[in-house]
Every structure is written in structure tokens, then in C-alpha cells.
Design an enzyme around this catalytic site. Structure first.
Site, short mmCIF file in Angstrom:
data_model
loop_
_atom_site.label_atom_id
_atom_site.label_comp_id
_atom_site.label_asym_id
_atom_site.label_seq_id
_atom_site.Cartn_x
_atom_site.Cartn_y
_atom_site.Cartn_z
N ASP A 195 -9.93 3.71 -3.45
CA ASP A 195 -10.68 2.54 -2.96
C ASP A 195 -12.09 2.49 -3.53
OD1 ASP A 195 -8.43 2.16 -1.50
OD2 ASP A 195 -9.42 2.17 0.46
N ASP B 264 0.83 -1.21 0.00
CA ASP B 264 0.00 0.00 0.00
C ASP B 264 0.87 1.27 0.00
OD1 ASP B 264 -2.37 1.44 0.11
OD2 ASP B 264 -3.22 0.22 1.72
#
Ligand code: GLA
Length: 668
Positions: free
Chosen positions: A219, A158
Site C-alpha cells: 500500500d 484483494d
């Protein structure tokens, strides 16, 4: 915000690009290649931080017992929050959370392997993960070795809490460290890069840092608008995907409850035609049969996993009626007809436009209904609102299949591609058109149109056509009268044509259209936060009246505040979002103080603010969270509808709390 474009690569390439035929073991990427898009599960979308070894083991069990493994899903991936807040002080190694993973990370990996499956783990290229656990920045070798020692097969890496990197060169240096560290372990670990599409990872993730898949967007959330906005961003990147390197538009939301099954079929169809990783994001322990049918549709999965490895291309988008085309290894072509609009729509293309020529006719296999029909070239269907028809198209052989037929309905619209309006007690003329695209005639074509109770539907003229030849139509006109008491909303009219095939079988084709009744927002200066809204969509939670957007339940926002300036009224959204209102031609202008709400905290987030009147953009401005509120005004004389639309500004929907402070309309 995409910045630092075109910065030359700082790091040398880790190897040649992989050819489509490369076996998985010939790792040209950091750890393991992906000749086809990855398939599996990840806990984040439905569990957030509530991951545990119990959940991971249960999911692995269900992969085997419920047919997921047989269908090709083979990675069970653990996301954020699996570890403790401190590294082991003696070894600097990451430590499993003793409550969530009492048997340790190796034991859960061993269990998943014992089921013939692979297992993935999560870290961030920063000082902390997104949820605040120790990050891997500066600990790349230690952590890669830990994951290898524990037997992990994938690392999702990430981008939270990096130290302010802004250029591609900095991103490449940071992500290459982990790529090299994974490679140095000698264990084939799929390197799944997650920097949210910030700095065009599709141009460097594979060749510069060795990642065979990379997130292209922020997201996803479990809403139609979020899914659609991600689809739109990812669709533009088709030329960057191929065997060994895949665009990743984020994990699936299928089954999580925020969309209808029709919308989930669209989600799954579109991820498949875009050759996206298929990573289930729902709770397999409580899956409905409908969800299982979507996730286990082997014909659709075969489109995603096709060995040619082409990401489907959008060849048309006419007012939200999209056509995507994906050539397949055996010469067939997958064609998706996606209806983004809120009413049933006829969407069509041709075999030639899809890249198939030189044959007198083609088979169309509908991969959801499983029916095969034959067409002389038109590829078309009446697609329900938010639905997708997915065909596998192949040159016809000697076997003759029933003709491809379509049935469309139409009523006069408020503006081109706009809704058809009706008032209580009003009669509207609707036309239905049945068309035969096949190679054989059909007979006795009889059309019916139905509406809900209280409506009256009357044919004007005949409803039956004795013979509809190849290329022919049967057109019926109807007088449709709305009830005198009508609640605002959309009413669907369903049409069906039944007809006889050459062999005497009776079959039918469905189609339809929709009529909308809306209440005008009123007269004088109308505060839009309190006005009646025809429809809304929002990335996270509902659109809020007179507060900012709290992302979850209705009413969870705060006072609208943009760079310290507060607004007692207005509309609070989370981009991408839309709020549509009915003006009925009575208003002259719409104005609002737009900006990103201070509560997002992050400076530099971007959002676009747009005002649309009857399908035309009439005013827009781009904002970042560092900008003070800006007045956006649009002239909207004679417009039937106005839509306040916020876009993600090109940087993904990350905390894009897009406010329309003090929004009003001036109406006569
Ligand atoms: C980021 C990622 C998500 C998820 C969370 C975990 O937001 O993009 O997919 O991994 O972090 O905190």
C-alpha cells in the site's frame, strides 16, 4: 518476500492477449478490457472504512461538475468496509451496511450510472477482507453474480486472509476462480487484481486470470518516501505493461496533505509517464485549487492515456537525478526529469537518448508551465528538490520558439553528489552557469543570486554577458557568506538570469543550489536515538526516538522489541525509511541491533537494513520478522554523513517496523 518464482501455470489461459486496437467490448480479459490505464476515484486513501453512499454520490456529482469526467476520470470505486459482518443466511449473498449504504448497493450504482459514470466495488480472495468483512473465497460465483446484478463495472480483488498460499500456481488458481466467475456473469466488469506484487502478478494476471490491471506493490501512504519507493519498484516493470494490461502502483495520494504540491506534481507526472491507472484518492469535496490543477492537467493525463500504451522507461539515475522516457502514438516522446534529491539539481539528457534523431532541432513543451522552447538536442532543466519537469518533445517545424536555456548553481560538496556544507559566518564560493541550448542567440544575459535575510551574496567579477550564442554559456562566480548565527538546516539560494530574445522580449530562467548547516552528533559513544538528526523520511508517521514506530503521530511507539529482546534506546522506523546524521569526520564506527519489531505480528515480513557513509553503502543485512536481532556494524572513518536506511526488503512496506535497537556511534 517474493517466493515460488518460476512455478508453471496451473490454469489454462482465458484467452489471447488483446491487441492495442481492441475495442473495449471485445473482452479477452475476465470482464472488460482496458486499452488505456483506468481513471477514476477510490475512497480508501482518504476515508479508510468511512465509506458511504453519500460520499460516493457526492464524488460522482463532483466528477461531472468539476470537470473530472470531461478529463477522463470515469470510475467511482468503493473500497473495503461497505458491507455487514455477516452474509445473508438465506442466500449467502453479501449485504450492504445499512448505515453506510441505506439505499443499498444497487441504488448507488444506478445513481453513478445516471451521471454517465461507472462504479467499482471491493472484495478479497480470502475468508475475510483486510478490514475483517466476509471474503469471497469459496463464494466467487455468488459474489460475482451479486456484483453483476447490482450493476457494478469493476471489482478490486484483494489478498487478505487467504489460507496460506505461497506459490504462483496457488495464487493463479485462487484469482482465476473470480476471473472466471466475473466472466460467467456476462457483464463486462474490470477485474482489478490486488495481491501487492507478492508473486510477480505482471507475469500472469492478464493471461492466466484475465485481470487487465494488477497492483505491483504494497500500500502507498501519503509520504514522499512511500511514493518514491513504490515508484522505484514499479519503474522496473515497464516491459510488462501495455494496452490491455497495466502495472498498478496503487492509488493517488495527490491532495491528501502529506506531501508538498511539488511532490504531488512529481507523483502525478511519474504515474502518468509510467502509464499507471490514475485513481484519485483524496476528498474531492474539499479539494484545493492547486490539487485540482494537478489532477486536471490534461496534457499530463494525455501522456498517461496515450494510445501507444507504453510504460515509460527509466534511462538514467545519477545520484537521484532520474530521466524517464515514454514514446507516444504520434511520434512525440514524453521525457520526465525527476529530482529525488533535497536540493535543486540540473538534470539533462538528449533527444537522441530519448529516441528522437534525424532532426536539426526539437520543441520542448513543459506540461506544467505550458511554455514551449526549442533545443538543438539537449533536454534539460534545473529541477527543484523533489520536483519533476515533464516535457513533450517533438521534432521542430518551421515556427521558431525561444531557446531552451538552463541555469545551474553549484558549490563544493562534502562528497560526490552530496550536500554543500556551510558553517556560521563561513564564506563559500558558488558558481552559476547559464546555458543556451536553442537555435538562436540571446543577448544581455544578466544573472542574480539571492539568499534569505542575514546572508551576504557578492559577485566575484561580472554578472552580465552581452551575447550568449547557441551552445554558449554565461558563468558567474559568487562569494556567499552565512550569518554568524545559523540554525541547522538547508538554505536555498535562488538564481535568475534575465535575457533578451531576438524579438526584443525579455524573459528569464530560474535555477539555484542549496547550502546545508548541520551540528555534529558529538564525541565519545553517542546514542543515536537521542542524537541530532539532519533529515529523516519514513513510510508511515515520523521516525521515533528510543521507541518502535507507531505509524501515526510522534511518540506513539512502544519499547523496541525484536524477538522478545528489548532495547531501551534506539531508532524506530517504518521502512522505507532514512535517518541521516552529521559526523563531521569525527566518528570511526556505527553499530545497531537491527530487526523487525515484534508488534508487526506477521512472520515473514522482510526489510533490508543498510548503513551508508557519504553516499556509499558500507554495511547491510536483510531481515525477516522471524529473525532475532542482528548486530550490524559499519566502519565510517572520515565520513561527513551517515545514513541509516531501511528498505522494504522487496515485499512492499507492509508493517515493516524496522528497528535500530541500541544504535550508537563511536566518535573521537
Ligand atoms: C489492502 C489493499 C488496500 C485497501 C485495503 C482495504 O491493504 O491493498 O488498497 O484496499 O486493503 O482494507
Amino acid at each position: 518476500m517474493v517466493s515460488g518464482l518460476g512455478v508453471a501455470a496451473a490454469a489454462p489461459s482465458v484467452g489471447a492477449t488483446s491487441a492495442p486496437t481492441s475495442p473495449p467490448a471485445a473482452a479477452t480479459t475476465a470482464g472488460a478490457d482496458l486499452p488505456t490505464p483506468l481513471m477514476g476515484f477510490n475512497d480508501w486513501n482518504s476515508f479508510g472504512c468511512n465509506v458511504s453512499e453519500k460520499l460516493i454520490k457526492a464524488t460522482a456529482d463532483l466528477f461531472v461538475t468539476q470537470g473530472y469526467k470531461d478529463a477522463g476520470y470515469n470510475y467511482v470505486n468503493i473500497d473495503d468496509c461497505w458491507m455487514t459482518k455477516q452474509r445473508d443466511p438465506a442466500t449467502n449473498r453479501l449485504v450492504a451496511d445499512p448505515v453506510k449504504f441505506p439505499s443499498g448497493m444497487k441504488a448507488v450504482a444506478d445513481y453513478v450510472h445516471s451521471k454517465g459514470l461507472k462504479i467499482g466495488i471491493y472484495e478479497s480472495a480470502g475468508t475475510k477482507t483486510c478490514a475483517g468483512y466476509p471474503g469471497s473465497l469459496g463464494y466467487e460465483s455468488t459474489d460475482a453474480q451479486t456484483f453483476a446484478d447490482w450493476g457494478y463495472d469493476l471489482l478490486k480483488y484483494d489478498n487478505c486472509n487467504h489460507l496460506g498460499d505461497t506459490t504462483q500456481a496457488q495464487y493463479i488458481t485462487r484469482y482465476k476462480k473470480m476471473g472466471d466467475a466475473l466472466k460467467a456473469t456476462g457483464r463486462p466488469i474490470v477485474y482489478s487484481l490486488c495481491e501487492w506484487g507478492n508473486l510477480e502478478p505482471w507475469t500472469w494476471a492478464k493471461d492466466k486470470v484475465g485481470a487487465p490491471m494488477w497492483r505491483t506493490t504494497g500500500d502507498i501512504s501519503d509520504s514522499w518516501s512511500s511514493m518514491l519507493s513504490i515508484l522505484t519498484s514499479n519503474a522496473k516493470l515497464d516491459t510488462f505493461a501495455g494496452p490491455g494490461g497495466w502495472n498498478d502502483p496503487d492509488m493517488l495520494e495527490v491532495g491528501n496533505g502529506g506531501m508538498t504540491d511539488t511532490e504531488y506534481r512529481t507523483h502525478f507526472s511519474m504515474w502518468s509517464i509510467m502509464a499507471a491507472p490514475l485513481i484519485i484518492g483524496s476528498d474531492l469535496r474539499t479539494e484545493s485549487p492547486e490539487t485540482r490543477d494537478i489532477l486536471l492537467n490534461k496534457d499530463v493525463i494525455a501522456i498517461d492515456q496515450d494510445a501507444k500504451g507504453v510504460q515509460g522507461k527509466e534511462i538514467e539515475n545519477a545520484g537521484g537525478r532520474h530521466v524517464f522516457v515514454k514514446p507516444l502514438a504520434n511520434g512525440d516522446v514524453a521525457v520526465a526529469l525527476l529530482n529525488e534529491t533535497d536540493a535543486p539539481a540540473l538534470i539533462d539528457t538528449t533527444a537522441a537518448a530519448a529516441g528522437l534523431t534525424g532532426h536539426p532541432s526539437y520543441y520542448l513543451k513543459d506540461l506544467w508551465s505550458k511554455e514551449t522552447t526549442q533545443t538543438t538536442g539537449v533536454i534539460s532543466s534545473s529541477v527543484p528538490a523533489h520536483g519533476t519537469v515533464l516535457y513533450r518533445v517533438s521534432p521542430a517545424g518551421s515556427k521558431v520558439y525561444p531557446p531552451q536555456t538552463t541555469l545551474s548553481g553549484s558549490a563544493p560538496t562534502a562528497y560526490p553528489d552530496g550536500p554543500s556544507l556551510v558553517k556560521p559566518g563561513q564564506t563559500v564560493v558558488v558558481t552559476t552557469t547559464f546555458t543556451n541550448h536553442g537555435t538562436q542567440k540571446v543577448t544581455n544575459a544578466s544573472t542574480g543570486l539571492s539568499a534569505p535575510g542575514g546572508w551576504s551574496v557578492r559577485p566575484v567579477g561580472k554578472t552580465r554577458t552581452a551575447t550568449v550564442k547557441p551552445g554558449g554559456t554565461s558563468v558567474v562566480t559568487w562569494a556567499v557568506t552565512a550569518p554568524s548565527t545559523l540554525r541547522p538546516g538547508t538554505t536555498s539560494l535562488s538564481a535568475t538570469t534575465t535575457y533578451l530574445l531576438k524579438d526584443g522580449r525579455q524573459v528569464s530562467t530560474a535555477g539555484g543550489t542549496a547550502l546545508q548547516y548541520a551540528v555534529p552528533i558529538g564525541t565519545g559513544t553517542v546514542a543515536l536515538g537521542g542524537a541530532s538528526w539532519v533529515s529523516t523520511s519514513n513510510a508511515w508517521g515520523p521516525v521515533e526516538r528510543n521507541t518502535s514506530n507507531g505509524e501515526d503521530a510522534a511518540g506513539d511507539g512502544s519499547t523496541i522489541t525484536i524477538q522478545g529482546k528489548t532495547f531501551a534506546e534506539g531508532i524506530g522506523t517504518n521502512a522505507p525509511s532514512e535517518v541521516t546524521m552529521f559526523l563531521d569526520g569525527a566518528c570511526t564506527s556505527v553499530t545497531a541491533n537491527v530487526g523487525l519489531d515484534d508488534e508487526t505480528g506477521e512472520k515473514g515480513n522482510a526489510a533490508g537494513f543498510e548503513i551508508w557513509a557519504d553516499g556509499v553503502k558500507v554495511a547491510s543485512t536483510d531481515m525477516t520478522s522471524a529473525d532475532p536481532a542482528r548486530t550490524l556494524t559499519a566502519q565510517v572513518p572520515h565520513a561527513a554523513f551517515v545514513t541509516l536506511r531501511a528498505t522494504d526488503g522487496g515485499d512492499g512496506a507492509n508493517y515493516d517496523h524496522a528497528d535500530w535497537g541500541g544504535a550508537t556511534a563511536s566518535c573521537g
